[in-house]
Motif scaffolding. Sequence first.
Motif, PDB file in Angstrom:
ATOM      1  N   LEU A 103       0.827  -1.203   0.000  1.00 26.94           N
ATOM      2  CA  LEU A 103       0.000   0.000   0.000  1.00 26.94           C
ATOM      3  C   LEU A 103       0.866   1.259   0.000  1.00 26.94           C
ATOM      4  O   LEU A 103       0.604   2.191  -0.740  1.00 26.94           O
ATOM      5  N   PHE A 104       1.878   1.277   0.855  1.00 26.18           N
ATOM      6  CA  PHE A 104       2.875   2.336   0.753  1.00 26.18           C
ATOM      7  C   PHE A 104       4.131   1.924   1.505  1.00 26.18           C
ATOM      8  O   PHE A 104       4.096   1.106   2.422  1.00 26.18           O
ATOM      9  N   SER A 105       5.245   2.490   1.075  1.00 27.90           N
ATOM     10  CA  SER A 105       6.542   2.234   1.697  1.00 27.90           C
ATOM     11  C   SER A 105       7.205   3.573   1.958  1.00 27.90           C
ATOM     12  O   SER A 105       7.122   4.485   1.138  1.00 27.90           O
ATOM     13  N   TYR A 106       7.867   3.661   3.090  1.00 28.01           N
ATOM     14  CA  TYR A 106       8.438   4.957   3.478  1.00 28.01           C
ATOM     15  C   TYR A 106       9.819   4.769   4.090  1.00 28.01           C
ATOM     16  O   TYR A 106      10.051   3.833   4.856  1.00 28.01           O
ATOM     17  N   TYR A 107      10.712   5.662   3.712  1.00 29.11           N
ATOM     18  CA  TYR A 107      12.049   5.682   4.304  1.00 29.11           C
ATOM     19  C   TYR A 107      12.375   7.096   4.762  1.00 29.11           C
ATOM     20  O   TYR A 107      12.104   8.070   4.054  1.00 29.11           O
ATOM     21  N   SER A 108      12.943   7.205   5.953  1.00 27.55           N
ATOM     22  CA  SER A 108      13.452   8.477   6.451  1.00 27.55           C
ATOM     23  C   SER A 108      14.846   8.251   7.009  1.00 27.55           C
ATOM     24  O   SER A 108      15.082   7.266   7.715  1.00 27.55           O
ATOM     25  N   TYR A 109      15.765   9.157   6.667  1.00 27.64           N
ATOM     26  CA  TYR A 109      17.143   8.995   7.139  1.00 27.64           C
ATOM     27  C   TYR A 109      17.255   9.256   8.636  1.00 27.64           C
ATOM     28  O   TYR A 109      18.264   8.924   9.256  1.00 27.64           O
ATOM     29  N   HIS A 110      16.234   9.851   9.255  1.00 28.97           N
ATOM     30  CA  HIS A 110      16.248  10.043  10.708  1.00 28.97           C
ATOM     31  C   HIS A 110      16.004   8.693  11.367  1.00 28.97           C
ATOM     32  O   HIS A 110      14.898   8.171  11.366  1.00 28.97           O
ATOM     33  N   GLY A 111      16.999   8.130  11.927  1.00 32.40           N
ATOM     34  CA  GLY A 111      16.849   6.824  12.579  1.00 32.40           C
ATOM     35  C   GLY A 111      17.905   5.831  12.143  1.00 32.40           C
ATOM     36  O   GLY A 111      18.757   5.472  12.925  1.00 32.40           O
ATOM     37  N   PRO A 112      17.933   5.318  10.911  1.00 30.44           N
ATOM     38  CA  PRO A 112      16.935   5.511   9.850  1.00 30.44           C
ATOM     39  C   PRO A 112      15.650   4.730  10.129  1.00 30.44           C
ATOM     40  O   PRO A 112      15.633   3.822  10.955  1.00 30.44           O
ATOM     41  N   VAL A 113      14.583   5.106   9.440  1.00 27.63           N
ATOM     42  CA  VAL A 113      13.274   4.497   9.648  1.00 27.63           C
ATOM     43  C   VAL A 113      12.778   3.885   8.344  1.00 27.63           C
ATOM     44  O   VAL A 113      12.811   4.532   7.299  1.00 27.63           O
ATOM     45  N   PHE A 114      12.341   2.637   8.414  1.00 31.25           N
ATOM     46  CA  PHE A 114      11.732   1.959   7.270  1.00 31.25           C
ATOM     47  C   PHE A 114      10.308   1.579   7.656  1.00 31.25           C
ATOM     48  O   PHE A 114      10.089   1.000   8.722  1.00 31.25           O
ATOM     49  N   ARG A 115       9.359   1.885   6.803  1.00 29.26           N
ATOM     50  CA  ARG A 115       7.974   1.512   7.060  1.00 29.26           C
ATOM     51  C   ARG A 115       7.367   0.953   5.777  1.00 29.26           C
ATOM     52  O   ARG A 115       7.486   1.556   4.714  1.00 29.26           O
ATOM     53  N   VAL A 116       6.714  -0.185   5.889  1.00 33.51           N
ATOM     54  CA  VAL A 116       6.022  -0.781   4.750  1.00 33.51           C
ATOM     55  C   VAL A 116       4.641  -1.218   5.223  1.00 33.51           C
ATOM     56  O   VAL A 116       4.526  -1.948   6.210  1.00 33.51           O
ATOM     57  N   MET A 117       3.597  -0.757   4.549  1.00 35.75           N
ATOM     58  CA  MET A 117       2.241  -1.207   4.857  1.00 35.75           C
ATOM     59  C   MET A 117       1.773  -2.119   3.729  1.00 35.75           C
ATOM     60  O   MET A 117       1.808  -1.743   2.553  1.00 35.75           O
ATOM     61  N   LEU A 118       1.354  -3.321   4.101  1.00 31.25           N
ATOM     62  CA  LEU A 118       0.956  -4.323   3.117  1.00 31.25           C
ATOM     63  C   LEU A 118      -0.471  -4.791   3.380  1.00 31.25           C
ATOM     64  O   LEU A 118      -0.879  -4.934   4.530  1.00 31.25           O
ATOM     65  N   ARG A 119      -1.207  -5.036   2.319  1.00 28.73           N
ATOM     66  CA  ARG A 119      -2.532  -5.635   2.444  1.00 28.73           C
ATOM     67  C   ARG A 119      -2.404  -7.132   2.193  1.00 28.73           C
ATOM     68  O   ARG A 119      -1.833  -7.555   1.185  1.00 28.73           O
ATOM     69  N   VAL A 120      -2.916  -7.934   3.123  1.00 32.73           N
ATOM     70  CA  VAL A 120      -2.848  -9.387   2.992  1.00 32.73           C
ATOM     71  C   VAL A 120      -4.165  -9.900   2.421  1.00 32.73           C
ATOM     72  O   VAL A 120      -5.241  -9.588   2.932  1.00 32.73           O
ATOM     73  N   ASN A 121      -4.072 -10.669   1.345  1.00 32.02           N
ATOM     74  CA  ASN A 121      -5.256 -11.195   0.662  1.00 32.02           C
ATOM     75  C   ASN A 121      -5.235 -12.717   0.671  1.00 32.02           C
ATOM     76  O   ASN A 121      -4.173 -13.339   0.557  1.00 32.02           O
ATOM     77  N   ARG A 122      -6.395 -13.324   0.781  1.00 38.34           N
ATOM     78  CA  ARG A 122      -6.478 -14.782   0.700  1.00 38.34           C
ATOM     79  C   ARG A 122      -6.297 -15.239  -0.745  1.00 38.34           C
ATOM     80  O   ARG A 122      -6.716 -14.563  -1.672  1.00 38.34           O
ATOM     81  N   GLY A 123      -5.688 -16.410  -0.897  1.00 41.87           N
ATOM     82  CA  GLY A 123      -5.480 -16.950  -2.231  1.00 41.87           C
ATOM     83  C   GLY A 123      -4.074 -16.668  -2.727  1.00 41.87           C
ATOM     84  O   GLY A 123      -3.249 -16.080  -2.024  1.00 41.87           O
ATOM     85  N   LYS A 124      -3.817 -17.077  -3.950  1.00 41.93           N
ATOM     86  CA  LYS A 124      -2.499 -16.887  -4.539  1.00 41.93           C
ATOM     87  C   LYS A 124      -2.628 -16.166  -5.874  1.00 41.93           C
ATOM     88  O   LYS A 124      -3.617 -16.326  -6.583  1.00 41.93           O
ATOM     89  N   LEU A 125      -1.619 -15.384  -6.186  1.00 40.03           N
ATOM     90  CA  LEU A 125      -1.590 -14.716  -7.480  1.00 40.03           C
ATOM     91  C   LEU A 125      -1.438 -15.755  -8.585  1.00 40.03           C
ATOM     92  O   LEU A 125      -0.743 -16.761  -8.428  1.00 40.03           O
ATOM     93  N   LEU A 126      -2.083 -15.494  -9.707  1.00 39.19           N
ATOM     94  CA  LEU A 126      -2.004 -16.425 -10.824  1.00 39.19           C
ATOM     95  C   LEU A 126      -0.648 -16.366 -11.507  1.00 39.19           C
ATOM     96  O   LEU A 126      -0.250 -17.289 -12.205  1.00 39.19           O
ATOM     97  N   GLU A 127       0.062 -15.268 -11.313  1.00 40.33           N
ATOM     98  CA  GLU A 127       1.378 -15.126 -11.926  1.00 40.33           C
ATOM     99  C   GLU A 127       2.292 -14.346 -10.990  1.00 40.33           C
ATOM    100  O   GLU A 127       1.838 -13.562 -10.175  1.00 40.33           O
TER     101      GLU A 127
END
Length: 223
Positions: free
Chosen positions: A37-61
């Motif tokens: 959904l979004f990924s964020y990096y800040s050199y203060h820290g540094p800080v890494f943030r990743v927000m992911l949506r989890v869905n049932r099932g598998k991608l076809l490809e």
Amino acid sequence: MDCFMLLLLMATLQAVTILTSGAVREASVLGYYITPLFSYYSYHGPVFRVMLRVNRGKLLENRHYGFITYCNNCGNSQEFSWAELGQISCSCSGSHGSRSLVISGPLWTGPLHSAAYISKMINLAEEWGWIGNGAETDLEKLLKQMLDESDPRLKSGYIKMDEVASRAKINSPPLRTMMSAMQKEGYATSRSHIASNAIKTDCPMSVCIRISKELQGVDSFSV
């Protein structure tokens, strides 16, 4: 840009990509698939943030899960699927391209932001009065930049203008001027929120070098 800073910037993007890739693998084992959904990096820290949506099932490809190459010879970066793993090469070296290639993967190669989700974040920030008051805040700039970065035409990673200038043996043209020239030739471009002097694009390094030389009034065939 010194070598330490260059390596640091490369490591930050790689860290975000590896984090997302790990989530993709774990979700697949458990019968799920994820959407960044979004990924964020800040050199203060540094800080890494990743927000992911989890869905049932598998991608076809696995079109966004593959391998990324970087050619030390020409500077070009490419993406390869699992099916293409045995055919990895670089056009600059023909059949001998593997000698100059650095291969990373398997990694997430798709967008690190969802345009629809970032748009909702922008609308919500406006509703709460955090942005849109006439003066463009740092938050507004960041969200707009993330929206640009979510263009599915953009390749993973980014091209550093310092590297373009070094390979072209010229002074680096202004970032906005370079992006405008690339867009006129039909390439997608965006600034990177991770590296201030870098461009996310689907434009090959060789074309970036040619465009930068033209902008600086240098013959493309000159050394």
